[in-house]
Design a protein around this motif. Structure first.
Motif, PDB file in Angstrom:
ATOM      1  N   ILE A   1       0.843  -1.194   0.000  1.00  0.00           N
ATOM      2  CA  ILE A   1       0.000   0.000   0.000  1.00  0.00           C
ATOM      3  C   ILE A   1       0.876   1.240   0.000  1.00  0.00           C
ATOM      4  CG2 ILE A   1      -0.207  -0.165   2.531  1.00  0.00           C
ATOM      5  CD1 ILE A   1      -2.963   1.187   2.256  1.00  0.00           C
ATOM      6  N   THR A   2       0.480   2.229  -0.772  1.00  0.00           N
ATOM      7  CA  THR A   2       1.178   3.514  -0.841  1.00  0.00           C
ATOM      8  C   THR A   2       0.162   4.633  -0.654  1.00  0.00           C
ATOM      9  OG1 THR A   2       2.864   2.652  -2.350  1.00  0.00           O
ATOM     10  CG2 THR A   2       2.571   5.046  -2.281  1.00  0.00           C
ATOM     11  N   ILE A   3       0.527   5.611   0.154  1.00  0.00           N
ATOM     12  CA  ILE A   3      -0.320   6.782   0.394  1.00  0.00           C
ATOM     13  C   ILE A   3       0.526   8.023   0.149  1.00  0.00           C
ATOM     14  CG2 ILE A   3      -1.694   8.032   2.108  1.00  0.00           C
ATOM     15  CD1 ILE A   3      -2.068   5.332   3.550  1.00  0.00           C
ATOM     16  N   ASP A   4       0.053   8.875  -0.740  1.00  0.00           N
ATOM     17  CA  ASP A   4       0.746  10.133  -1.012  1.00  0.00           C
ATOM     18  C   ASP A   4      -0.265  11.147  -1.525  1.00  0.00           C
ATOM     19  OD1 ASP A   4       0.267   9.431  -3.700  1.00  0.00           O
ATOM     20  OD2 ASP A   4       2.278   8.597  -3.959  1.00  0.00           O
ATOM     21  N   GLY A   5       0.220  12.215  -2.109  1.00  0.00           N
ATOM     22  CA  GLY A   5      -0.678  13.265  -2.576  1.00  0.00           C
ATOM     23  C   GLY A   5      -1.606  12.833  -3.685  1.00  0.00           C
ATOM     24  N   ASP A   6      -1.307  11.711  -4.322  1.00  0.00           N
ATOM     25  CA  ASP A   6      -2.160  11.218  -5.405  1.00  0.00           C
ATOM     26  C   ASP A   6      -3.256  10.272  -4.913  1.00  0.00           C
ATOM     27  OD1 ASP A   6      -0.754  12.616  -7.374  1.00  0.00           O
ATOM     28  OD2 ASP A   6       0.750  11.018  -7.518  1.00  0.00           O
ATOM     29  N   GLY A   7      -3.284   9.955  -3.624  1.00  0.00           N
ATOM     30  CA  GLY A   7      -4.332   9.091  -3.097  1.00  0.00           C
ATOM     31  C   GLY A   7      -3.767   7.925  -2.315  1.00  0.00           C
ATOM     32  N   GLN A   8      -4.588   6.895  -2.149  1.00  0.00           N
ATOM     33  CA  GLN A   8      -4.215   5.697  -1.412  1.00  0.00           C
ATOM     34  C   GLN A   8      -4.404   4.499  -2.335  1.00  0.00           C
ATOM     35  OE1 GLN A   8      -5.891   5.411   2.538  1.00  0.00           O
ATOM     36  NE2 GLN A   8      -5.708   7.607   2.909  1.00  0.00           N
ATOM     37  N   ARG A   9      -3.320   3.755  -2.547  1.00  0.00           N
ATOM     38  CA  ARG A   9      -3.335   2.710  -3.560  1.00  0.00           C
ATOM     39  C   ARG A   9      -2.841   1.388  -2.977  1.00  0.00           C
ATOM     40  NH1 ARG A   9      -0.854   7.012  -5.054  1.00  0.00           N
ATOM     41  NH2 ARG A   9       1.240   6.098  -5.087  1.00  0.00           N
ATOM     42  N   VAL A  10      -3.522   0.314  -3.343  1.00  0.00           N
ATOM     43  CA  VAL A  10      -3.089  -1.043  -2.997  1.00  0.00           C
ATOM     44  C   VAL A  10      -2.567  -1.684  -4.269  1.00  0.00           C
ATOM     45  CG1 VAL A  10      -3.864  -3.320  -2.231  1.00  0.00           C
ATOM     46  CG2 VAL A  10      -4.700  -1.264  -1.075  1.00  0.00           C
ATOM     47  N   TRP A  11      -1.441  -2.382  -4.159  1.00  0.00           N
ATOM     48  CA  TRP A  11      -0.810  -2.943  -5.343  1.00  0.00           C
ATOM     49  C   TRP A  11      -0.296  -4.354  -5.061  1.00  0.00           C
ATOM     50  CZ3 TRP A  11       3.943  -3.398  -3.131  1.00  0.00           C
ATOM     51  CH2 TRP A  11       4.361  -2.386  -2.244  1.00  0.00           C
ATOM     52  N   ILE A  12      -0.043  -5.081  -6.152  1.00  0.00           N
ATOM     53  CA  ILE A  12       0.526  -6.425  -6.067  1.00  0.00           C
ATOM     54  C   ILE A  12       2.003  -6.364  -6.413  1.00  0.00           C
ATOM     55  CG2 ILE A  12       0.513  -8.761  -7.027  1.00  0.00           C
ATOM     56  CD1 ILE A  12      -2.422  -8.474  -7.614  1.00  0.00           C
ATOM     57  N   GLY A  13       2.828  -6.979  -5.576  1.00  0.00           N
ATOM     58  CA  GLY A  13       4.252  -7.112  -5.872  1.00  0.00           C
ATOM     59  C   GLY A  13       5.052  -5.877  -5.555  1.00  0.00           C
TER      60      GLY A  13
ATOM     61  N   GLU B   1       5.169  -1.263  -6.364  1.00  0.00           N
ATOM     62  CA  GLU B   1       4.327  -0.103  -6.696  1.00  0.00           C
ATOM     63  C   GLU B   1       4.081   0.003  -8.191  1.00  0.00           C
ATOM     64  OE1 GLU B   1       5.074   3.649  -4.769  1.00  0.00           O
ATOM     65  OE2 GLU B   1       6.173   2.670  -3.149  1.00  0.00           O
ATOM     66  N   ALA B   2       4.905  -0.640  -8.990  1.00  0.00           N
ATOM     67  CA  ALA B   2       4.707  -0.627 -10.443  1.00  0.00           C
ATOM     68  C   ALA B   2       3.736  -1.707 -10.890  1.00  0.00           C
ATOM     69  CB  ALA B   2       6.049  -0.801 -11.149  1.00  0.00           C
ATOM     70  N   GLY B   3       3.303  -2.563  -9.963  1.00  0.00           N
ATOM     71  CA  GLY B   3       2.412  -3.663 -10.303  1.00  0.00           C
ATOM     72  C   GLY B   3       0.968  -3.223 -10.437  1.00  0.00           C
ATOM     73  N   PRO B   4       0.066  -4.166 -10.627  1.00  0.00           N
ATOM     74  CA  PRO B   4      -1.370  -3.839 -10.719  1.00  0.00           C
ATOM     75  C   PRO B   4      -1.816  -3.084  -9.466  1.00  0.00           C
ATOM     76  CG  PRO B   4      -0.961  -6.130 -11.328  1.00  0.00           C
ATOM     77  CD  PRO B   4       0.328  -5.601 -10.785  1.00  0.00           C
ATOM     78  N   THR B   5      -2.657  -2.059  -9.670  1.00  0.00           N
ATOM     79  CA  THR B   5      -2.990  -1.126  -8.592  1.00  0.00           C
ATOM     80  C   THR B   5      -4.473  -0.839  -8.553  1.00  0.00           C
ATOM     81  OG1 THR B   5      -0.807  -0.053  -8.808  1.00  0.00           O
ATOM     82  CG2 THR B   5      -2.523   1.192  -7.694  1.00  0.00           C
ATOM     83  N   TRP B   6      -4.997  -0.691  -7.329  1.00  0.00           N
ATOM     84  CA  TRP B   6      -6.377  -0.285  -7.120  1.00  0.00           C
ATOM     85  C   TRP B   6      -6.423   0.844  -6.102  1.00  0.00           C
ATOM     86  CZ3 TRP B   6      -4.694  -5.299  -7.410  1.00  0.00           C
ATOM     87  CH2 TRP B   6      -5.190  -6.063  -8.478  1.00  0.00           C
ATOM     88  N   ASP B   7      -7.266   1.814  -6.356  1.00  0.00           N
ATOM     89  CA  ASP B   7      -7.422   2.946  -5.442  1.00  0.00           C
ATOM     90  C   ASP B   7      -8.380   2.603  -4.319  1.00  0.00           C
ATOM     91  OD1 ASP B   7      -5.727   4.632  -6.905  1.00  0.00           O
ATOM     92  OD2 ASP B   7      -7.365   5.303  -8.204  1.00  0.00           O
ATOM     93  N   LEU B   8      -8.036   2.973  -3.105  1.00  0.00           N
ATOM     94  CA  LEU B   8      -8.981   2.851  -1.995  1.00  0.00           C
ATOM     95  C   LEU B   8      -9.983   4.005  -2.064  1.00  0.00           C
ATOM     96  CD1 LEU B   8      -6.655   1.911   1.017  1.00  0.00           C
ATOM     97  CD2 LEU B   8      -8.104   0.394  -0.346  1.00  0.00           C
ATOM     98  N   PRO B   9     -11.228   3.767  -1.653  1.00  0.00           N
ATOM     99  CA  PRO B   9     -12.222   4.858  -1.653  1.00  0.00           C
ATOM    100  C   PRO B   9     -11.928   5.853  -0.544  1.00  0.00           C
ATOM    101  CG  PRO B   9     -13.120   2.908  -0.617  1.00  0.00           C
ATOM    102  CD  PRO B   9     -11.776   2.498  -1.147  1.00  0.00           C
ATOM    103  N   ILE B  10     -11.958   7.125  -0.884  1.00  0.00           N
ATOM    104  CA  ILE B  10     -11.667   8.182   0.096  1.00  0.00           C
ATOM    105  C   ILE B  10     -12.834   9.168   0.131  1.00  0.00           C
ATOM    106  CG2 ILE B  10     -10.124  10.075   0.692  1.00  0.00           C
ATOM    107  CD1 ILE B  10      -7.858   8.524  -0.542  1.00  0.00           C
TER     108      ILE B  10
END
Length: 379
Positions: free
Chosen positions: A356-368, A370-379
């Protein structure tokens, strides 16, 4: 009959032997904190009941102490108001407060990697048992605990005082944290959230850690350990195992409306709907359709988005395979199907393969990575 101290020692020995309790400091805390002060009475589910009914176990009941010192979750409140003394017979309700099984509580404290002198913010005082463990390990001055329910918080305060602990207790919205004692070195949440609240990310110092369970309206769960990288930003990984907590009340789903499954567009499904019964499969589906609730079992799944009226349902075909019917502005099965196929193409890892990565662009869950498949968490 065994004394509470004997039962407590036996539980500590069991958890140590099972490998759930490995840190000597937390072993000392578990041996010292009397769980019976925090869970004097509780509910137990009635086996085979549907919907689940809960029977009260009251003070003086046979087996009450033995139940307290089993490694099990004990429900202490139903429907945000009903306590065990309020029920003289089994009742149906939704658990709204509980004392989580000790192995999980202690396991989370150990995973948080606290050290002497760390200041910790706990979200969800609950019965106060976890809070007492933290106060024993860290000292009262280094622990702040926030509870949203005033009645639950009052009972926890009484139990903590009786046990000899006096951490800072706050009644309020745990999602807002507690800025007055910030910054914190660690944050631990004993409720589940849909996304990381920004106050947490500003109240934990850079380099500090947050341990929390992320969920959604389909009630799939993932335990994440994040390191704060700057004000409002963090990154981390999901941990192995299977952890679930009640959803923080502000993040809980809206009241369920009556479901009317109307006709819609029909096509073959490209995935086996039963994959949504898998712990991580359901988690992936929830990432793909975060505003939907998943209902059903096996190859007959139903997804409903109450905000838009969108829904999808699957059914097995007599000659093999499955059919999906979708209706509404959101093509829920399209979203889920694509995410599940992507997950499977990357080896279908358990959640420890996610980050999981959280920054100014939102909150994202990814596989493998940060360059892998990514989904945004609802905010």
């Amino acid at each position: 009959m065994s004394t509470p101290a004997e039962l407590r020692a036996a539980l500590v020995d069991q958890l140590t032997g099972d490998g759930a309790l490995t840190d000597p400091a937390w072993r000392a805390a578990a041996a010292a904190v009397p769980r019976e002060l925090f869970v004097p009475e509780y509910f137990l589910p009635v086996p085979g009941s549907a919907p689940t009914a809960y029977r009260p176990v009251l003070n003086g009941a046979s087996g009450r102490l033995e139940g307290i010192y089993r490694d099990q979750t004990l429900v202490t409140q139903l429907d945000n108001h009903l306590s065990p003394p309020d029920a003289l017979e089994p009742v149906v309700g939704a658990p709204s407060s509980s004392s989580t099984l000790p192995s999980l509580v202690l396991g989370m404290w150990q995973r948080l990697d606290v050290e002497a002198g760390h200041r910790v913010l706990e979200i969800g005082t609950g019965t106060g048992y976890s809070t007492a463990l933290g106060a024993h390990r860290l000292g009262d001055d280094n622990l702040v605990s926030v509870e949203v329910d005033p009645q639950v918080g009052a009972r926890a305060a009484q139990a903590l005082k009786a046990a000899g602990y006096s951490p800072t207790l706050v009644i309020g919205d745990g999602l807002a944290g507690h800025a007055d004692r910030a910054p914190y070195d660690r944050l631990i949440a004993t409720c589940s959230i849909r996304h990381l609240p920004l106050p947490w990310l500003h109240q934990v110092r850079p380099g500090g850690k947050i341990l929390t369970t992320i969920t959604g309206w389909s009630f799939a769960f993932g335990l994440a350990l994040l390191t704060v990288t700057g004000p409002g930003s963090a990154s981390g990984r999901f941990l192995p195992g299977y952890v679930s907590f009640m959803v923080a009340r502000p993040h809980d789903r809206p009241p369920r409306q009556p479901i009317t499954l109307l006709s819609g567009d029909t096509r073959p499904s490209r995935i086996d709907p039963a994959i949504l019964g898998d712990w991580t499969g359901k988690w992936v589906a929830q990432l793909a359709a975060p505003s939907a609730e998943i209902i059903g079992a096996g190859d007959q799944q139903i997804l409903v988005d109450f905000a838009t009226g969108s829904h999808a349902r699957t059914a097995p075909n007599p000659d093999g395979g499955w059919t999906v019917t979708q209706r509404g502005p959101l093509r829920l099965w399209d979203q889920v199907e694509s995410a599940v196929q992507t997950w499977q193409q990357h080896g279908a890892p358990h959640q420890e393969g996610f980050g999981i990565t959280i920054d100014g662009d939102g909150q994202r869950v990814w596989i493998g990575t940060e360059a892998g498949p990514t989904w945004d968490l609802p905010i």
